[in-house]
Design an enzyme around this catalytic site. Structure first.
Site, PDB file in Angstrom:
ATOM      1  N   LYS A   1      50.385  35.143  28.798  1.00 46.85           N
ATOM      2  CA  LYS A   1      50.122  36.580  28.927  1.00 46.85           C
ATOM      3  C   LYS A   1      49.142  36.746  30.087  1.00 46.85           C
ATOM      4  O   LYS A   1      48.297  35.881  30.345  1.00 46.85           O
ATOM      5  CB  LYS A   1      49.538  37.187  27.647  1.00 46.85           C
ATOM      6  CG  LYS A   1      48.086  36.827  27.353  1.00 46.85           C
ATOM      7  CD  LYS A   1      47.567  37.575  26.138  1.00 46.85           C
ATOM      8  CE  LYS A   1      46.062  37.453  25.985  1.00 46.85           C
ATOM      9  NZ  LYS A   1      45.564  36.088  25.854  1.00 46.85           N
TER      10      LYS A   1
ATOM     11  N   GLN B   1      42.724  32.360  39.763  1.00 41.29           N
ATOM     12  CA  GLN B   1      43.873  32.017  40.608  1.00 41.29           C
ATOM     13  C   GLN B   1      45.193  32.346  39.904  1.00 41.29           C
ATOM     14  O   GLN B   1      46.096  32.969  40.494  1.00 41.29           O
ATOM     15  CB  GLN B   1      43.832  30.525  40.973  1.00 41.29           C
ATOM     16  CG  GLN B   1      42.705  30.142  41.932  1.00 41.29           C
ATOM     17  CD  GLN B   1      41.349  30.110  41.242  1.00 41.29           C
ATOM     18  OE1 GLN B   1      41.273  29.889  40.027  1.00 41.29           O
ATOM     19  NE2 GLN B   1      40.300  30.367  42.008  1.00 41.29           N
TER      20      GLN B   1
ATOM     21  N   SER C   1      46.710  33.436  30.897  1.00 41.41           N
ATOM     22  CA  SER C   1      46.209  32.488  29.906  1.00 41.41           C
ATOM     23  C   SER C   1      47.301  32.295  28.869  1.00 41.41           C
ATOM     24  O   SER C   1      48.291  33.035  28.844  1.00 41.41           O
ATOM     25  CB  SER C   1      44.924  33.012  29.243  1.00 41.41           C
ATOM     26  OG  SER C   1      45.185  34.190  28.493  1.00 41.41           O
TER      27      SER C   1
ATOM     28  N   ASP D   1      26.986  57.221  30.437  1.00 42.14           N
ATOM     29  CA  ASP D   1      27.765  56.093  30.922  1.00 42.14           C
ATOM     30  C   ASP D   1      28.996  55.927  30.031  1.00 42.14           C
ATOM     31  O   ASP D   1      28.911  56.085  28.813  1.00 42.14           O
ATOM     32  CB  ASP D   1      26.903  54.833  30.888  1.00 42.14           C
ATOM     33  CG  ASP D   1      27.591  53.658  31.548  1.00 42.14           C
ATOM     34  OD1 ASP D   1      28.112  53.835  32.652  1.00 42.14           O
ATOM     35  OD2 ASP D   1      27.613  52.580  30.944  1.00 42.14           O
TER      36      ASP D   1
END
Length: 720
Positions: free
Chosen positions: A427, A403, A407, A326
């Site tokens: 940013k 939405q 931040s 993985d």
């Protein structure tokens, strides 16, 4: 599912070895010594019971031969018969000793584990749905916990049973299990939610849902495994047992046929001589060491903090053809990290670093912390840069939302002169920040869009940084490049696997572009992008249908089906309970690249068994030509030409062969426990090396050994 072949031009480096091997308080890495022989002797004596001997057909024949010889020595005492009887018993005892030493090492490790296992008092939640742990609790013994119980554990308390964290986050001391002194973080809702009974919570509090019944905990299974109590024979061992049993039957018939030949030649058959001849001809060497080789193989895994649920898994590791790994948390660190800053036109990199640092200070995500770390370490931003003791600042944190996809922080301050203005730092995703800048009457240079495309094409994640001062147009400061960083040394490790003939495949849910970039950087042979748990399972089944053995590493619940299907499923101890239950190996260090060492141990086990089998069969062939000429020289003087060692007599030849047969087992015990050294190479070269060293050595050693022993035996009275 998208599959691409990645061409790698990394050279194979078979000499690459891991130097920083993890230490564990559970194991001793001391080399084999004479003390282990002495301390294991009582167990070897207990194994002389007929029921214990019957489990090994070859050594059971030796055991019966020792019993019959002892009876004959009692009925017709002679120095010769008593000498043969004594050394036959020594042969059986030394065979038991090899297995006892291997089991003794496991018991020592089990004793250490028992110190970890203790019955603790647990605070069980009275309400099954009280995940916050604020309701009533009752104190119960850890042995009274049942699957599904919720247990509240706070700082300084011992976790009473195996389970998963369903609420809270805490640092846990797992040194008693893994030997790693640094505490680890366990939290709910992720792949690091599994906790082990007997470990200690160092800080905070967690609610643990018990997932195993008393007596079936991880530590209980570890104790059973390292003691070898649950070790079953592997298919290769069973096949080798059948071969050795068949050879024993063949040699038994051959020795029985010697008696009529002696009568025909005018000699009186001596049962003691015939029994000794049989013991020397059957494959006693490998028969005596076979069990210890398997136990020692699992022991070597435990020394590296890996627990194999069966010997089958160890052998399968030595034969695997394909390794599936993985990407997240295995090949890469798992969390994307800030790796570069790309300033916009007219902005210096130092300005971008200061703004990126400012808008990430309140971002407690791994990505946010990595941005702060990059700005401080690579660009020299001071932790308190941008603050002014004369300025009263009110910061409003702007959290990331699905939405806005941004931040940041809004800084509103007043300095000593009464001035000041609101400054907004943001940013986030390129399109989201672009819209925010345009809405703030700013513009975005095409260079920024080019930087975003370049970072995306390289498999990274671009974050655009913007700033807006009240009364001024917003502007883009530049781009932060987030990358899924490949762990150091992975390229060399994959090259080492390639030298072993193992094909490596990276499995990830990422898009093909990102997957290709990571696969190329890591140096894997192939990769599968956009893979679901079902597709991982189908891929393993397809490989197995093509006749290939598959190994898989994983730590998450989504890896459990693939771990269960793989021939070797290495689960991480930090992973979920589902992953650990599905795998047939558990790595206590949670180092996915440990599978390289597991493969080496598996190959070493197979090579050791093959080398000692080759030595044993060649050894028996040499003893055959050493003994028979001496036995019949008196009747057929022409056979003296075959007595190339010049053995003194039939009696001295037989006694010398019996003594050599016992001593060679003792001499090979350290090798069976330590294992034949494995060096990554082609199968043909490994086979040629083993045939040269152990085949030729198995023929030469008996001639030299028996001849030297005969020089001493012929001096003893009654051996002439």
């Amino acid at each position: 599912m998208t599959t691409h072949l990645v061409s790698t031009d990394e050279p194979a480096t078979p000499g690459v070895e891991k130097s920083d091997e993890p230490e564990s308080i559970l194991v001793s890495r001391g080399a084999f010594d004479a003390r282990s022989l002495v301390t294991s002797m009582p167990l070897a004596l207990r194994k002389l019971a007929p029921r214990a001997q019957a489990r090994n057909p070859v050594m059971f024949v030796v055991f019966l031969g020792a019993v019959v010889t002892t009876v004959l020595a009692l009925l017709r005492p002679s120095r010769f018969s008593w000498t043969v009887a004594a050394w036959l018993w020594f042969t059986v005892l030394f065979a038991n000793l090899a297995e006892a030493v291997a089991e003794g090492r496991g018991r020592a490790q089990a004793d250490s584990l028992r110190k970890v296992k203790r019955d603790t008092i647990a605070r069980r939640l009275c309400a099954d749905d009280d995940l916050a742990g604020v309701g009533a609790t009752e104190e119960v013994a850890g042995s009274d916990l049942r699957i599904g119980d919720l247990v509240l554990v706070e700082a300084g308390e011992v976790i009473a049973g195996d389970g998963d964290v369903v609420d809270g986050i805490a640092t846990v001391d797992e040194s008693a299990i893994t030997g790693e002194s640094a505490p680890v973080v366990r939290e709910s809702g992720g792949d690091r939610s599994a906790v082990t009974g007997g470990t200690v919570v160092l800080s905070d509090r967690i609610v643990v849902r018990i997932t195993t019944a008393p007596g079936e905990t991880f530590v209980d299974r570890m104790i059973a495994l390292v003691e070898g109590a649950a070790r079953t024979k592997t298919p290769n061992e069973i096949a080798l047992d059948i071969l050795l049993t068949s050879l024993t039957v063949i040699f038994l018939l051959a020795v029985v046929a010697v008696a009529p030949m002696q009568e025909y030649a005018g000699q009186s058959p001596d049962p003691v001589k015939l029994i000794a001849l049989l013991v020397c001809l059957i494959p006693t060497t490998i028969g005596a060491l076979l069990s210890s080789i398997g136990i020692a193989g699992m022991d070597r895994l435990v020394q590296r903090n890996v627990l194999a649920m069966s010997g089958r898994a160890v052998e399968a590791a030595g034969d695997i053809d394909t390794l599936l790994m993985d990407k997240t948390g295995t090949i890469t660190y798992g969390n994307r990290r800030a790796t570069d800053l790309c300033p916009a036109p007219g902005v210096s990199v130092d300005e971008l670093a200061r703004v990126a640092h400012r808008c990430s200070l309140a971002d407690d995500t791994p990505e946010g912390r990595s941005i702060v770390e990059l700005c401080r370490s690579a660009y020299g931003v001071a932790p308190d840069e941008g603050t002014d003791p004369d300025r009263r600042v009110t910061d409003t944190i702007i959290p990331f939302t699905a939405q806005t996809r941004m931040s940041g922080v809004d800084s509103d301050g007043v300095d000593s002169d009464g001035g000041g203005a609101l400054v907004e730092y943001r940013k986030g995703a390129a399109d989201a920040v672009t819209r925010w800048v345009v809405a703030g009457e700013g513009t975005v240079d095409d260079t920024v869009a080019a930087d975003v495309e370049r970072v995306s094409s390289a498999g990274g994640t671009p974050l655009v940084v913007g700033v807006r001062t009240h009364g001024q147009p917003a502007r883009v400061m530049g781009v932060i490049a987030l990358s899924d960083v490949v762990k150091p040394g992975m390229t060399a490790r994959f090259a080492q696997l390639r030298a072993m003939g193992i094909r490596t495949v990276m499995v990830t849910g990422d898009n093909p572009l990102t997957a290709r970039a990571i696969a190329t950087e890591a140096g894997v042979d192939d990769f599968v992008a956009e893979a679901t748990p079902e597709q991982k399972l189908d891929l393993i089944r397809a490989e197995q249908a093509a006749g290939r053995l598959v190994a898989m590493t994983g730590d998450g619940t989504n890896d459990a089906p693939a771990l269960a299907q793989a021939d070797v499923g290495l689960a991480m101890n930090t992973g979920t309970s589902a992953a650990k239950e599905a795998g047939n190996m558990v790595d206590l260090d949670s180092d996915p690249t440990k599978l390289i060492e597991v493969v080496g141990i598996g190959k070493q086990l197979l090579i050791t068994r093959g080398a000692l089998t080759t030595f044993s069969l060649a050894n028996d062939l040499a003893k055959y030509f050493a003994i028979l000429p001496a036995m019949f020289t008196a009747v057929y003087p022409q056979l003296d030409a075959l007595n190339i060692m010049g053995l003194h007599s039939a009696q001295s030849a037989i006694v010398s062969a019996v003594i050599f047969n016992a001593l060679i087992i003792v001499a090979l015990i350290p090798l069976s426990l330590r294992g034949v050294r494995y060096r990554p190479d082609s199968a043909s070269k490994l086979l040629g090396r083993n045939l040269l060293v152990y085949g030729v050595g198995g023929v030469v050693t008996p001639f030299i050994g028996i001849w030297l022993i005969d020089l001493v035996v012929r001096l003893l009275p009654g051996m002439g």
